[in-house]
Design a protein around this motif. Structure first.
Motif, PDB file in Angstrom:
ATOM      1  N   GLU A 129       0.159  -0.134  -0.913  1.00 49.64           N
ATOM      2  CA  GLU A 129      -0.036   0.162  -0.361  1.00 49.64           C
ATOM      3  C   GLU A 129       0.375  -0.624   1.274  1.00 49.64           C
ATOM      4  O   GLU A 129      -0.174  -0.793   1.878  1.00 49.64           O
ATOM      5  CB  GLU A 129      -1.598   0.961   0.817  1.00 49.64           C
ATOM      6  N   VAL A 130       1.907  -1.255   0.848  1.00 50.96           N
ATOM      7  CA  VAL A 130       2.193  -1.983   1.252  1.00 50.96           C
ATOM      8  C   VAL A 130       2.346  -1.719   3.300  1.00 50.96           C
ATOM      9  O   VAL A 130       2.266  -2.670   3.842  1.00 50.96           O
ATOM     10  CB  VAL A 130       3.807  -2.399   1.137  1.00 50.96           C
ATOM     11  N   ARG A 131       2.380  -0.586   2.995  1.00 51.79           N
ATOM     12  CA  ARG A 131       2.074  -0.536   5.085  1.00 51.79           C
ATOM     13  C   ARG A 131       1.158  -0.275   5.608  1.00 51.79           C
ATOM     14  O   ARG A 131       1.835  -0.871   6.997  1.00 51.79           O
ATOM     15  CB  ARG A 131       2.482   1.128   5.198  1.00 51.79           C
ATOM     16  N   TYR A 132      -0.003  -0.951   5.120  1.00 53.87           N
ATOM     17  CA  TYR A 132      -0.701  -1.395   5.789  1.00 53.87           C
ATOM     18  C   TYR A 132      -0.468  -2.475   6.701  1.00 53.87           C
ATOM     19  O   TYR A 132      -1.329  -2.828   7.615  1.00 53.87           O
ATOM     20  CB  TYR A 132      -2.038  -1.115   5.021  1.00 53.87           C
ATOM     21  N   TYR A 133      -0.272  -3.717   5.575  1.00 51.18           N
ATOM     22  CA  TYR A 133      -0.015  -4.425   6.209  1.00 51.18           C
ATOM     23  C   TYR A 133       0.680  -4.692   7.150  1.00 51.18           C
ATOM     24  O   TYR A 133       0.463  -5.837   7.712  1.00 51.18           O
ATOM     25  CB  TYR A 133       0.747  -5.691   4.959  1.00 51.18           C
ATOM     26  N   GLY A 134       1.558  -4.196   7.485  1.00 48.71           N
ATOM     27  CA  GLY A 134       2.345  -3.802   8.963  1.00 48.71           C
ATOM     28  C   GLY A 134       1.397  -3.237   9.995  1.00 48.71           C
ATOM     29  O   GLY A 134       2.275  -2.631  10.921  1.00 48.71           O
ATOM     30  N   ASP A 180      -1.066   3.901  -4.663  1.00 47.17           N
ATOM     31  CA  ASP A 180      -2.760   3.719  -5.385  1.00 47.17           C
ATOM     32  C   ASP A 180      -1.758   2.917  -6.977  1.00 47.17           C
ATOM     33  O   ASP A 180      -1.201   3.784  -8.283  1.00 47.17           O
ATOM     34  CB  ASP A 180      -2.796   4.368  -5.169  1.00 47.17           C
ATOM     35  N   THR A 181      -2.682   1.463  -7.470  1.00 47.20           N
ATOM     36  CA  THR A 181      -2.139   1.149  -8.810  1.00 47.20           C
ATOM     37  C   THR A 181      -2.354   2.070  -9.660  1.00 47.20           C
ATOM     38  O   THR A 181      -1.370   2.367 -10.438  1.00 47.20           O
ATOM     39  CB  THR A 181      -3.090  -0.327  -9.026  1.00 47.20           C
ATOM     40  N   ALA A 182      -3.814   2.701  -9.891  1.00 51.47           N
ATOM     41  CA  ALA A 182      -4.010   3.661 -10.975  1.00 51.47           C
ATOM     42  C   ALA A 182      -2.753   4.217 -10.879  1.00 51.47           C
ATOM     43  O   ALA A 182      -2.511   4.857 -12.481  1.00 51.47           O
ATOM     44  CB  ALA A 182      -5.030   3.969 -11.405  1.00 51.47           C
ATOM     45  N   LYS A 183      -2.507   5.178 -10.090  1.00 56.98           N
ATOM     46  CA  LYS A 183      -1.640   6.673  -9.576  1.00 56.98           C
ATOM     47  C   LYS A 183      -0.669   5.874 -10.308  1.00 56.98           C
ATOM     48  O   LYS A 183       0.236   7.163 -10.491  1.00 56.98           O
ATOM     49  CB  LYS A 183      -2.144   7.164  -8.252  1.00 56.98           C
TER      50      LYS A 183
END
Length: 152
Positions: free
Chosen positions: A40-45, A97-100
């Motif tokens: 979820e890279v978008r959360y870092y920004g 999500d990593t597992a997904k």
């Protein structure tokens, strides 16, 4: 088995996972894909107002940060591929999500085997958060080769 998906994270023990997965794939003369997920890279920004006295997100955000995360992750995959010195190795980078993402790409790529590491997490962490490995094992129809990477 002709397609082996080797999953990687940024844990230093990933080298063990890569090397074991690579050796296994070579024994089977299988195609290899190195796979990494950016969670979820978008959360870092994202920018948030201060909450509970925490002002960690109340600063100007560089909106190119996602591009940088992607570049760093792709560089990681490229260097791992170079480490293996294999010309027949592909790489794939996903976000979410990593597992997904592991499950979805393994199906899409038609992997015959998923290789992944298992870290030694504490009991409470496993109870409340679960692990990527256990989530993949619970939901996959594709065989999984688990490489223990804990210090024990």
């Amino acid at each position: 088995m002709k397609k082996v998906l080797i999953t990687l994270d940024y844990n230093p023990h990933s080298e063990k996972v890569v090397n074991m997965g690579y050796e296994l794939a070579k024994l089977m003369d299988a195609e290899i894909c190195l796979f990494h997920v950016l969670s979820e890279v978008r959360y870092y920004g994202m920018q948030y107002e201060p909450f509970m006295g925490y002002e960690g997100y109340a600063f100007p955000v560089d909106y190119k940060i996602q591009e940088e995360f992607v570049k760093v992750a792709q560089d990681y995959l490229d260097k791992t591929k170079a480490h293996l010195q294999g010309n027949d190795i592909s790489t794939h980078l996903a976000e979410g999500d990593t597992a997904k993402m592991i499950l979805e790409y393994a199906e899409e790529w038609k992997a015959d085997l998923i290789v992944m590491g298992t870290h030694s997490h504490g009991t409470l962490e496993k109870i409340f958060l679960g692990t990527v490995a256990s989530s993949v094992m619970e939901h996959t129809k594709i065989p999984v080769y688990m490489v223990p990477t804990g210090e024990k």
